[in-house]
Design a protein around this motif. Sequence first.
Motif, PDB file in Angstrom:
ATOM      1  N   TYR A 365      10.963   2.234 -22.851  1.00  0.00           N
ATOM      2  CA  TYR A 365      10.718   3.305 -21.989  1.00  0.00           C
ATOM      3  C   TYR A 365       9.509   3.205 -20.903  1.00  0.00           C
ATOM      4  CZ  TYR A 365       9.301   8.335 -20.880  1.00  0.00           C
ATOM      5  OH  TYR A 365       9.113   9.196 -20.118  1.00  0.00           O
ATOM      6  N   PHE A 366       8.471   2.427 -21.363  1.00  0.00           N
ATOM      7  CA  PHE A 366       7.417   2.175 -20.438  1.00  0.00           C
ATOM      8  C   PHE A 366       7.334   0.902 -19.540  1.00  0.00           C
ATOM      9  CE2 PHE A 366       5.164   5.281 -23.380  1.00  0.00           C
ATOM     10  CZ  PHE A 366       4.878   6.401 -22.497  1.00  0.00           C
ATOM     11  N   ARG A 367       8.548   0.256 -19.579  1.00  0.00           N
ATOM     12  CA  ARG A 367       8.480  -0.921 -18.965  1.00  0.00           C
ATOM     13  C   ARG A 367       9.833  -0.890 -17.821  1.00  0.00           C
ATOM     14  NH1 ARG A 367       4.593  -5.005 -19.632  1.00  0.00           N
ATOM     15  NH2 ARG A 367       3.904  -4.870 -21.863  1.00  0.00           N
ATOM     16  N   THR A 368      10.912   0.025 -18.444  1.00  0.00           N
ATOM     17  CA  THR A 368      12.006   0.042 -17.476  1.00  0.00           C
ATOM     18  C   THR A 368      12.451   1.246 -16.901  1.00  0.00           C
ATOM     19  OG1 THR A 368      13.750   0.174 -19.387  1.00  0.00           O
ATOM     20  CG2 THR A 368      12.827  -2.018 -18.884  1.00  0.00           C
ATOM     21  N   TYR A 369      11.757   2.397 -17.108  1.00  0.00           N
ATOM     22  CA  TYR A 369      12.169   3.551 -16.989  1.00  0.00           C
ATOM     23  C   TYR A 369      11.713   4.078 -15.240  1.00  0.00           C
ATOM     24  CZ  TYR A 369      14.759   5.628 -20.679  1.00  0.00           C
ATOM     25  OH  TYR A 369      15.374   5.968 -21.532  1.00  0.00           O
ATOM     26  N   LEU A 370      12.602   3.397 -14.318  1.00  0.00           N
ATOM     27  CA  LEU A 370      12.161   3.224 -12.918  1.00  0.00           C
ATOM     28  C   LEU A 370      11.952   4.833 -12.141  1.00  0.00           C
ATOM     29  CD1 LEU A 370      13.887  -0.023 -11.563  1.00  0.00           C
ATOM     30  CD2 LEU A 370      11.436   0.357 -12.889  1.00  0.00           C
ATOM     31  N   ASN A 371      12.718   5.687 -12.958  1.00  0.00           N
ATOM     32  CA  ASN A 371      12.381   7.078 -12.327  1.00  0.00           C
ATOM     33  C   ASN A 371      10.981   7.560 -12.722  1.00  0.00           C
ATOM     34  OD1 ASN A 371      13.600   6.874 -15.036  1.00  0.00           O
ATOM     35  ND2 ASN A 371      12.921   9.062 -15.448  1.00  0.00           N
ATOM     36  N   THR A 379       4.435  -2.164 -10.752  1.00  0.00           N
ATOM     37  CA  THR A 379       5.270  -3.257 -10.655  1.00  0.00           C
ATOM     38  C   THR A 379       4.939  -4.100 -11.716  1.00  0.00           C
ATOM     39  OG1 THR A 379       5.684  -2.835  -8.256  1.00  0.00           O
ATOM     40  CG2 THR A 379       5.901  -4.943  -8.885  1.00  0.00           C
ATOM     41  N   ARG A 380       3.654  -4.243 -11.804  1.00  0.00           N
ATOM     42  CA  ARG A 380       3.155  -5.391 -12.855  1.00  0.00           C
ATOM     43  C   ARG A 380       3.885  -5.123 -14.270  1.00  0.00           C
ATOM     44  NH1 ARG A 380      -1.716  -2.846 -11.662  1.00  0.00           N
ATOM     45  NH2 ARG A 380      -2.606  -1.477 -13.225  1.00  0.00           N
ATOM     46  N   GLU A 381       3.768  -3.939 -14.872  1.00  0.00           N
ATOM     47  CA  GLU A 381       4.394  -3.605 -16.030  1.00  0.00           C
ATOM     48  C   GLU A 381       5.889  -4.012 -16.260  1.00  0.00           C
ATOM     49  OE1 GLU A 381       2.924  -2.828 -18.833  1.00  0.00           O
ATOM     50  OE2 GLU A 381       0.964  -2.599 -17.820  1.00  0.00           O
ATOM     51  N   ALA A 461      13.960   0.922   1.465  1.00  0.00           N
ATOM     52  CA  ALA A 461      12.641   1.625   1.617  1.00  0.00           C
ATOM     53  C   ALA A 461      12.000   1.420   0.337  1.00  0.00           C
ATOM     54  CB  ALA A 461      12.925   3.060   1.634  1.00  0.00           C
ATOM     55  N   ARG A 462      10.592   1.004   0.477  1.00  0.00           N
ATOM     56  CA  ARG A 462      10.065   0.371  -0.816  1.00  0.00           C
ATOM     57  C   ARG A 462       8.673   1.044  -0.856  1.00  0.00           C
ATOM     58  NH1 ARG A 462       6.900  -4.407   0.319  1.00  0.00           N
ATOM     59  NH2 ARG A 462       7.149  -4.738   2.401  1.00  0.00           N
ATOM     60  N   THR A 463       8.290   1.269  -1.855  1.00  0.00           N
ATOM     61  CA  THR A 463       6.928   1.924  -2.109  1.00  0.00           C
ATOM     62  C   THR A 463       5.928   0.785  -1.687  1.00  0.00           C
ATOM     63  OG1 THR A 463       7.583   3.390  -3.949  1.00  0.00           O
ATOM     64  CG2 THR A 463       5.053   2.647  -3.920  1.00  0.00           C
ATOM     65  N   HIS A 464       4.741   1.158  -1.068  1.00  0.00           N
ATOM     66  CA  HIS A 464       3.755   0.230  -0.461  1.00  0.00           C
ATOM     67  C   HIS A 464       3.108  -0.497  -1.574  1.00  0.00           C
ATOM     68  CE1 HIS A 464      -0.011  -1.004   1.223  1.00  0.00           C
ATOM     69  NE2 HIS A 464       0.635  -1.048   2.329  1.00  0.00           N
ATOM     70  N   PRO A 465       2.891  -1.977  -1.405  1.00  0.00           N
ATOM     71  CA  PRO A 465       2.703  -2.655  -2.368  1.00  0.00           C
ATOM     72  C   PRO A 465       1.248  -2.362  -3.203  1.00  0.00           C
ATOM     73  CG  PRO A 465       3.010  -4.127  -0.334  1.00  0.00           C
ATOM     74  CD  PRO A 465       3.280  -2.640   0.013  1.00  0.00           C
ATOM     75  N   LEU A 466       0.326  -1.614  -2.616  1.00  0.00           N
ATOM     76  CA  LEU A 466      -0.773  -0.846  -3.166  1.00  0.00           C
ATOM     77  C   LEU A 466      -0.438   0.160  -4.344  1.00  0.00           C
ATOM     78  CD1 LEU A 466      -3.653  -1.213  -0.522  1.00  0.00           C
ATOM     79  CD2 LEU A 466      -3.448  -2.646  -2.585  1.00  0.00           C
ATOM     80  N   ALA A 467       0.276   1.037  -3.670  1.00  0.00           N
ATOM     81  CA  ALA A 467       0.713   2.068  -4.410  1.00  0.00           C
ATOM     82  C   ALA A 467       1.659   1.854  -5.627  1.00  0.00           C
ATOM     83  CB  ALA A 467       1.583   3.217  -3.492  1.00  0.00           C
ATOM     84  N   ALA A 468       2.330   0.534  -5.311  1.00  0.00           N
ATOM     85  CA  ALA A 468       3.222   0.102  -6.457  1.00  0.00           C
ATOM     86  C   ALA A 468       2.528  -0.699  -7.807  1.00  0.00           C
ATOM     87  CB  ALA A 468       4.121  -0.842  -5.973  1.00  0.00           C
ATOM     88  N   ASN A 469       1.282  -0.751  -7.530  1.00  0.00           N
ATOM     89  CA  ASN A 469       0.363  -1.469  -8.446  1.00  0.00           C
ATOM     90  C   ASN A 469      -1.050  -0.563  -8.462  1.00  0.00           C
ATOM     91  OD1 ASN A 469       1.455  -3.465 -10.020  1.00  0.00           O
ATOM     92  ND2 ASN A 469       1.781  -4.649  -7.824  1.00  0.00           N
TER      93      ASN A 469
END
Length: 498
Positions: A365-371, A379-381, A461-469
């Motif tokens: 759940y805490f690694r793969t639930y991309l919703n 992203t690091r998790e 479309a992708r989340t900005h690298p800073l917001a993704a980590n």
Amino acid sequence: MNLIPYPNGEVKLSPELFVLGKEPSIERPDEPFSFATDQVQGWLTEKCHLVPTLVEPGQPASIRFRKSNRNLPDEGYAIYVSPDGCILEADSATGAFYAFQTFKQLIDPKKGSIPCCEIHDSPSFPWRGLLLDATRTFCPLSEILRLIDLSSSLKLNVLHLHLTDDQGWRIAIEAYPHLTDSRAQFYTKEDIRKVVAYARERNITIIPEIDMPGHFVAALASYPQFSCTGGPFTIPQGEGIFSELLCLGKDEALLFAKQVIGEVCDLFPAKFIHLGGDEIPLIRWKECPDCQSRMRELGMKDEKELLRWFANAMAQVAKKKGKTVIFWNDSIDTQYDPSIVCQVWNPLSSGSNTVGDRPLIMSHYFRTYLNLSHSIIPTREAYHYGLVLNDDPTRKTSMKGSEYLLWTEHIHTRKERDKHLFPRLGAGAEAMWTDPSHLDLKRFCHAFSLCNERLFLSPVARTHPLAANPPRLYCTLRRFLQHQQVRYNSKKSGITKS
Ligand SMILES: [Zn+2]
């Protein structure tokens, strides 16, 4: 090299370039590589705006496929690019397909140039998947095909389609036409055949999921006679765990489950069918005279035994069709049929150590639930799940691989889908393909920022690298709160007692 997923074998890079030119020649590939003709020509035309031509074997060519005869792994390949041309080497169509996926990332689409290099590669895990919930939010066919393209570019090989749930029944079943007659949005058998064929050409197996006996309100809204109470039921909206289940005390309800499984098994060529089996509050069965009578007849002491009996019976139905059943890990224990594959999602439920020696698909759940938001699963998790999987004691015995999941209660548009998927699905693809000794988050993040243009036909479309980590402290707080939510839901659905 900026490749996603990063190769596992030797990678050598030279300073020279090979330039394809305006009209690159492709040697007409023999079986089993003939698939490549259309795909390579299509890519060079659409993405690089070149005019490729096919030449007969033996003639000079810019790109050629070659059988290695070195007993490469089924999905393995090698690429050799020199100033004389490009050779893509494999022993199977699958290997050649993956050679081409890497090759696509090597080409500079603007210049048509490729760095001279040598790459040897094969995957770490055989099962590398994406789950798409096409139920809570219906996913148009064209969008499923696009997700197949994206997944195959990342060398994923499974698309797990979640087709039924409380909020909708999305697949036509001939024996029970009312399942889909009140709703406009569902897949016909022709739609499914189209998806399966498109996926097969891209080395992706479609695994259908028909969730039962819980997550079943949509089915019961059409056929209330298969419930414990008789209904009526209204299809719910949004998130939640609902009490209505298939009634296991009624013979016609069991027949319904068997016929649905039969039709779905006939429609999908995959060797596996997912039957859910998650989040099942047992309250209705406790109160139902039919279910209680079934339990007495079979000498069962509680409803968990009834659930196990049903799961094992449905596994037999699928087995007669030549299929293996997958269930979520909620209730699985050692008394479930040993052939049943367990998909591990809930950290509070039976872990990979209590489900027996059965095959496992990991989707923590805490690694793969991309919703979930990027602050709960940065992203690091998602990326470092590769390290976790490789450290798991089941890695060498029963673990088949992993899936990253996109549930869609709150995700409705293509843009929202992409912003949840990327860059995390790329991180997941690398976690599943690349050996831990080659994992490097910094390199991945850099590569993804460059690869988006090359990897996909149209950039995502992708989340900005800073917001993704986001910062770790913030993530820790968000994850703690989310953990309380999982605890509450698990208690409500009978997964845990405390
Ligand atoms: Zn019942």
